[in-house]
Design an enzyme around this catalytic site. Structure first.
Site, PDB file in Angstrom:
ATOM      1  CE  LYS A   1      17.280  74.957  66.873  1.00  0.00           C
ATOM      2  NZ  LYS A   1      16.815  73.582  67.026  1.00  0.00           N
TER       3      LYS A   1
ATOM      4  CG  HIS B   1      16.557  75.691  72.524  1.00  0.00           C
ATOM      5  ND1 HIS B   1      17.079  74.466  72.192  1.00  0.00           N
ATOM      6  CD2 HIS B   1      15.677  76.020  71.560  1.00  0.00           C
ATOM      7  CE1 HIS B   1      16.524  74.078  71.048  1.00  0.00           C
ATOM      8  NE2 HIS B   1      15.673  75.000  70.639  1.00  0.00           N
TER       9      HIS B   1
ATOM     10  CB  SER C   1       9.289  69.411  62.917  1.00  0.00           C
ATOM     11  OG  SER C   1      10.473  68.686  63.252  1.00  0.00           O
TER      12      SER C   1
ATOM     13  CD  GLU D   1      11.523  75.094  70.654  1.00  0.00           C
ATOM     14  OE1 GLU D   1      11.334  75.553  69.529  1.00  0.00           O
ATOM     15  OE2 GLU D   1      12.666  74.934  71.139  1.00  0.00           O
TER      16      GLU D   1
ATOM     17  CD  GLU E   1      18.973  72.574  69.707  1.00  0.00           C
ATOM     18  OE1 GLU E   1      19.449  73.684  69.439  1.00  0.00           O
ATOM     19  OE2 GLU E   1      18.129  72.000  68.984  1.00  0.00           O
TER      20      GLU E   1
ATOM     21  N   GLY F   1      13.847  69.299  65.019  1.00  0.00           N
ATOM     22  CA  GLY F   1      14.746  68.862  63.952  1.00  0.00           C
ATOM     23  C   GLY F   1      14.480  67.457  63.447  1.00  0.00           C
TER      24      GLY F   1
ATOM     25  CG  ASN G   1      16.909  78.983  67.984  1.00  0.00           C
ATOM     26  OD1 ASN G   1      18.018  79.515  67.812  1.00  0.00           O
ATOM     27  ND2 ASN G   1      16.710  77.991  68.831  1.00  0.00           N
TER      28      ASN G   1
HETATM   29  P1  13P Z   1      13.255  72.879  64.244  1.00  0.00           P
HETATM   30  O1  13P Z   1      12.241  73.870  63.716  1.00  0.00           O
HETATM   31  O2  13P Z   1      14.464  72.762  63.368  1.00  0.00           O
HETATM   32  O3  13P Z   1      12.614  71.578  64.588  1.00  0.00           O
HETATM   33  O4  13P Z   1      13.808  73.488  65.631  1.00  0.00           O
HETATM   34  C1  13P Z   1      12.911  73.932  66.584  1.00  0.00           C
HETATM   35  C2  13P Z   1      13.667  74.663  67.621  1.00  0.00           C
HETATM   36  O5  13P Z   1      14.440  74.076  68.358  1.00  0.00           O
HETATM   37  C3  13P Z   1      13.470  76.111  67.706  1.00  0.00           C
HETATM   38  O6  13P Z   1      14.019  76.620  68.879  1.00  0.00           O
END
Ligand code: 13P
Length: 252
Positions: A15, A99, A214, A169, A101, A175, A13
């Site tokens: 983003k 997601h 992560s 997740e 976010e 992150g 992803n």
């Molecule tokens: P990270 O791998 O940067 O922690 O992000 C995970 C994520 O949100 C994938 O959709």
């Protein structure tokens, strides 16, 4: 169902990252994909501006391209939004919905996520539906309750294993460099598997459940070999082809 009996999926992803120049990095992913044929599937979800370009470059490679969100409607007066049909038209084979976010930045509810997953099915896309608890919810031991409610509210009825992928997740792991213990991941994935089997009978045993939060090459071996972890949804580490392929390399 034990991990390994389903073809694992490693999805990146990106983003809100990636410009035309990122084609070079993506080409490195394509170059590394051949080694995984028959062992794991790779998917890259770039920003929507790169989908058509990446899908063209990926043709014949086995690497799938996905969107990061879609509107529930096929078309209409929704300035700035992208429909599932548009993603499919641009060459995507999948779309991430729900997601954390999106749930946080755009106040997306389970009902909205469910409508988006339904839109993905309508357009012939696989929906990767994200669920996961926040830090306070884990500390209050509400993880399974939260994830259970998200699954109940976010998944359309009658989904098949080809149409649906779940990504667990934990919001606090995204992150942050933090990850749950393998025992915690195993507990949540087993819980999700049970819910899927209860709701979708035989198909529920074949719907892939990804872990996200992560994931990097250094912890992929530990996290992705846990029972009922059928791959990963990778954020930051998916932006570098060597890291992304390094994660998928555990399946070689
Ligand atoms: P990270 O791998 O940067 O922690 O992000 C995970 C994520 O949100 C994938 O959709």
């Amino acid at each position: 169902m034990a991990a390994g009996s389903l073809i694992p999926l490693v999805a990146g992803n990106w983003k809100m990252n990636g410009l035309a120049a990122s084609r070079t990095e993506f080409a490195k992913v394509l170059a590394g994909a051949a080694e995984l044929t028959g062992k794991a599937e790779l998917m890259v979800c770039p920003p929507v501006t790169l989908i058509r370009d990446f899908a063209g470059a990926a043709r014949g490679s086995g690497v799938t391209i996905g969107g990061q969100d879609c509107h529930a409607d096929p078309s209409g007066a929704h300035t700035g939004d992208i429909s599932a049909e548009m993603l499919a038209d641009a060459g995507a084979g999948a779309v991430i919905v729900g997601h954390s976010e999106r749930r946080t930045d755009h106040q997306e509810t389970d009902a909205m996520v469910r409508a988006k997953a339904q839109a993905a099915f309508r357009a012939g896309l696989t929906a990767i539906v994200c669920v996961g608890e926040q830090r306070g919810q884990r500390e209050a031991r509400k993880t399974l309750e939260v994830v259970g409610a998200q699954l109940q509210g976010s998944l359309p009825d009658g989904a098949t294993a080809a149409q649906l992928v779940i990504a667990y997740e934990p919001v606090w792991a995204i992150g942050s460099g933090l990850t749950p213990t393998p025992a915690d991941v195993a507990e949540v994935h087993a819980f999700i598997r049970k819910r899927l089997s209860d709701r979708f009978s035989a198909a529920g045993g074949r719907i892939r459940i990804l872990y996200g939060g992560s994931v990097k090459p250094a912890n992929a071996g530990e996290l992705l070999t846990i029972s009922d972890v059928n791959g990963a949804l990778v954020g930051g580490a998916s932006l570098k082809a060597t890291d992304f392929l390094g994660i998928a390399a555990i399946y070689r």
